[in-house]
Design a protein around this motif. Structure first.
Motif, PDB file in Angstrom:
ATOM      1  N   ALA A   1      -2.435  -1.364   4.460  1.00 27.44           N
ATOM      2  CA  ALA A   1      -2.143  -0.440   3.307  1.00 27.44           C
ATOM      3  C   ALA A   1      -2.128   1.048   3.539  1.00 27.44           C
ATOM      4  N   PHE A   2      -3.292   1.959   4.620  1.00 33.85           N
ATOM      5  CA  PHE A   2      -3.332   2.895   4.293  1.00 33.85           C
ATOM      6  C   PHE A   2      -2.426   3.566   5.926  1.00 33.85           C
TER       7      PHE A   2
ATOM      8  N   ASP B   1       0.962   3.815   3.762  1.00 29.66           N
ATOM      9  CA  ASP B   1       1.165   4.655   2.255  1.00 29.66           C
ATOM     10  C   ASP B   1       0.117   5.912   2.253  1.00 29.66           C
ATOM     11  N   GLY B   2      -1.455   5.619   2.859  1.00 28.01           N
ATOM     12  CA  GLY B   2      -2.195   6.440   3.600  1.00 28.01           C
ATOM     13  C   GLY B   2      -1.798   7.310   3.314  1.00 28.01           C
TER      14      GLY B   2
ATOM     15  N   ILE C   1      -3.744   6.410  -1.734  1.00 30.00           N
ATOM     16  CA  ILE C   1      -2.633   6.115  -1.835  1.00 30.00           C
ATOM     17  C   ILE C   1      -1.361   5.948  -2.648  1.00 30.00           C
TER      18      ILE C   1
ATOM     19  N   CYS D   1      -2.083  -0.017  -5.336  1.00 33.92           N
ATOM     20  CA  CYS D   1      -3.662   0.863  -6.242  1.00 33.92           C
ATOM     21  C   CYS D   1      -4.235   0.317  -6.056  1.00 33.92           C
TER      22      CYS D   1
ATOM     23  N   CYS E   1      -6.441  -1.713  -3.184  1.00 35.05           N
ATOM     24  CA  CYS E   1      -6.934  -0.684  -2.230  1.00 35.05           C
ATOM     25  C   CYS E   1      -8.087   0.058  -3.632  1.00 35.05           C
TER      26      CYS E   1
ATOM     27  N   THR F   1       3.367  -1.793   2.406  1.00 36.07           N
ATOM     28  CA  THR F   1       3.784  -1.013   1.686  1.00 36.07           C
ATOM     29  C   THR F   1       4.761  -0.495   2.737  1.00 36.07           C
TER      30      THR F   1
END
Length: 193
Positions: free
Chosen positions: A14-15, A18-19, A32, A40, A43, A108
């Motif tokens: 995820a990072f 979109d992180g 995020i 969100c 995470c 993401t």
């Protein structure tokens, strides 16, 4: 409760997708930004379990209409961990569980969509697009996970004054049976398929 191996691998994916991290003078921030609130939320829960640190999720509106959700956590430990592990988002690091890394990246920057063509037969398409130089490595990771993928394409966007990108299609059945999604909107489409 999240499985420990899921937490690390999914958060890294995820990072990378979109992180964002910010490092300032005595200030460290992990965020995020996503269309899906549950991304969100996932995470945030993971950071709480691993680092014992959570943040706030806000919904951003533009002209009175939904724009995006954003999770923000102020934590030197989280920022340093993700920065060092991914070399500031330039590499995909080795992780405990490749399927969960894939799921984090697909939640993401991956997509699944329903197509209603003129022949009347509904189809579902899955794919991935990113500007990062590690995208060819991700293409190989998905292949190694037993998912059928299309050819990696390089998209030259120079004339549009935006970053060049990589993109590839993913066999819908192969992906949905082997990996799936971790967020409700995309997983509902996968189940519908």
């Amino acid at each position: 409760l999240f499985r420990l191996e899921f937490m690390n691998s999914y958060l890294v994916g995820a990072f990378l997708g979109d992180g964002c991290i910010y490092i300032g003078k005595n200030s460290y921030q992990f965020s995020i930004t996503a269309a899906d609130y549950d991304l969100c939320e996932n995470c945030n829960k993971i950071c709480g379990e691993i680092f014992n640190k959570t943040g706030t999720i806000k919904t951003v509106l533009r002209d009175g209409k939904f724009s995006y959700h954003q999770l923000v956590i102020c934590s030197k430990e989280i920022v340093t961990y993700l920065f060092d592990l991914t070399k500031n988002k330039t590499v995909i690091p080795p992780v405990d569980n490749k399927s969960d890394l894939i799921r984090g990246l697909m939640d993401t920057d991956g997509w699944i969509c329903k197509v209603n063509p003129s022949d009347g037969f509904v189809r579902y398409r899955v794919g991935f697009k990113n500007t990062a130089n590690w995208t060819p490595d991700f293409h190989q990771i998905i292949k190694d996970a037993g998912v059928d993928v299309g050819k990696l394409r390089y998209i030259d966007n120079t004339k549009y004054n935006v970053k060049n990108a990589y993109s590839f299609s993913i066999n819908t059945q192969s992906y949905c049976e082997n990996i799936g999604f971790g967020i409700i909107r995309k997983q509902n489409l996968a189940q519908e398929y």
